[in-house]
Design an enzyme around this catalytic site. Structure first.
Site, PDB file in Angstrom:
ATOM      1  CE  LYS A  80      57.867  58.863 -26.098  1.00 46.07           C
ATOM      2  NZ  LYS A  80      57.191  59.720 -27.072  1.00 46.07           N
ATOM      3  CE  LYS A 102      55.350  56.042 -34.387  1.00 41.80           C
ATOM      4  NZ  LYS A 102      54.296  56.782 -34.966  1.00 41.80           N
ATOM      5  CE  LYS A 111      55.455  51.665 -27.237  1.00 40.64           C
ATOM      6  NZ  LYS A 111      54.735  52.951 -27.276  1.00 40.64           N
TER       7      LYS A 111
END
Ligand code: AMP
Ligand code: TRP
Length: 338
Positions: free
Chosen positions: A118, A204, A201
């Protein structure tokens, strides 16, 4: 095995940082419902304090939290059988999170692959909360003395860290107070991949909406995304070994198996030999059949946000009956005057 003195209790959470995806449903929520119906004591949480580790527009956060609650309920989580909460209404999560920030070591956090993914090259500019996040996640779980945590594959490392934190606290204070929690990572679809790239992956937060199926997508959108999903030119194999080196094919088969409660072997026994031109419409029909009742129910529930807020307020009251005594006992162990 969890230690014998802890009664089985299930906790899990999902971030209200966007809409629910098929990955959340197959990797997490389906298991949440099964564990609830298997008579575990179950607590399920919208982790809003986790979501704000990256910027959330306040209006979106409110809506996403309610929509996530609607998604849980529409998928079969019953507020009468499970405790349903949003994290910020149960203050003991954050309080124990601070304690665990003092137990966890910098080096443990620096190994977390989700943080590295991230933060990327931007590590100096992300929030301190994003770095410390796994300590709060450990607190979410251990403030209930939860013994089992159903999650998707990507959370495995965080759950190992949760065990490390529990063990270090127990060791440092010479107690056997926090359980060593078991991850529950089961089913054919513990890692649902992007429809556009079988090595990523389904998420969202992916900028491409075509990469994911949202729980609120209508039948046309679902069918279109599956039709356009990336595949290879070969027919489907009849044996699992034939999926080797074919991540996109594997992903679509896993999704089919997950939606239909079958094993991958069972699915391949039925569809082996088919071309994607024939398999994709079958998958689209199955996805629409399983997901559209859920999205219709979500839309219905979202018409009455006040009712959702009532459910979450009731959940917070029930949760605090568990969390307040555990926090007090933790403070006692640590020598806090009260
Ligand atoms: P998140 O949306 O990151 O808060 O994830 C909530 C839960 O859904 C966690 O248990 C994740 O492991 C699970 N999850 C999220 N994305 C996927 C995916 N693509 N495949 C399987 N499980 C997933
Ligand atoms: N870290 C999880 C995710 O990103 C969400 C989460 C927060 C969670 N606290 C948790 C999951 C406790 C299970 C248990 O998906």
């Amino acid at each position: 095995m969890s230690q014998p003195q802890f009664t089985p209790r299930v906790f899990s959470g999902i971030q209200p940082s966007g809409g629910l995806t098929l990955g959340n449903y197959l990797g997490a929520i389906k298991r949440f419902v099964q564990m609830q119906d298997a008579d575990f004591e179950t607590i399920y949480c919208m982790v809003d304090l986790h979501a704000v580790t990256v910027w959330q527009d306040p209006t979106d956060l409110l809506r996403n939290t309610r929509e996530l609650a609607a998604g849980f309920i529409a998928s079969g989580i019953s507020p009468d059988k499970s405790i349903l909460i949003n994290q910020s209404q149960v203050p003991e999560h954050a309080q124990l999170g601070w304690v665990f920030s003092c137990v966890a070591r910098m080096g443990w956090m620096q190994r977390m692959t989700q943080f590295k993914d991230k933060a990327g090259k931007n590590a100096q500019n992300v929030s301190l909360g994003l770095f410390g996040y796994p300590a709060l996640m450990a607190a979410d779980i251990l403030i209930y003395h939860a013994t089992h945590v159903p999650v998707g594959e990507d959370q495995k490392q965080h759950l190992e860290l949760t065990r490390d934190i529990a063990a270090k606290f127990n060791h440092d204070y010479g107690v056997d107070f926090f359980p060593l929690t078991e991850p529950v990572i089961e089913g054919a679809a513990t890692r649902v991949m992007s429809l556009r790239d079988g090595s990523k992956k389904m998420s969202k937060s992916d900028p491409s909406d075509a990469s994911r199926i949202n729980m609120t997508d209508d039948a046309d959108a679902i069918a279109k995304k599956i039709r356009k999903a990336k595949t290879d030119p070969d027919a489907l194999p009849s044996e699992v070994a034939g999926l080797e080196g074919r991540p996109e094919a594997r992903n679509l088969v896993n999704i089919y198996a997950g939606l239909n409660d079958q094993s991958v072997e069972q699915v391949l026994a039925e569809v082996g030999g088919l071309q994607f031109g024939a398999f994709k419409p079958m998958l689209a029909d199955l996805a629409v059949a399983k997901l559209s009742p859920i999205s219709a129910e979500m839309a219905r529930l979202m018409n009455d946000p006040a009712e959702i807020d009532r459910i979450l307020a009731k959940g917070a009251g029930q949760a605090r009956e568990i969390t307040a005594p555990i926090l007090q006992k933790t403070y006692d162990i640590m020598g806090m005057v009260r």
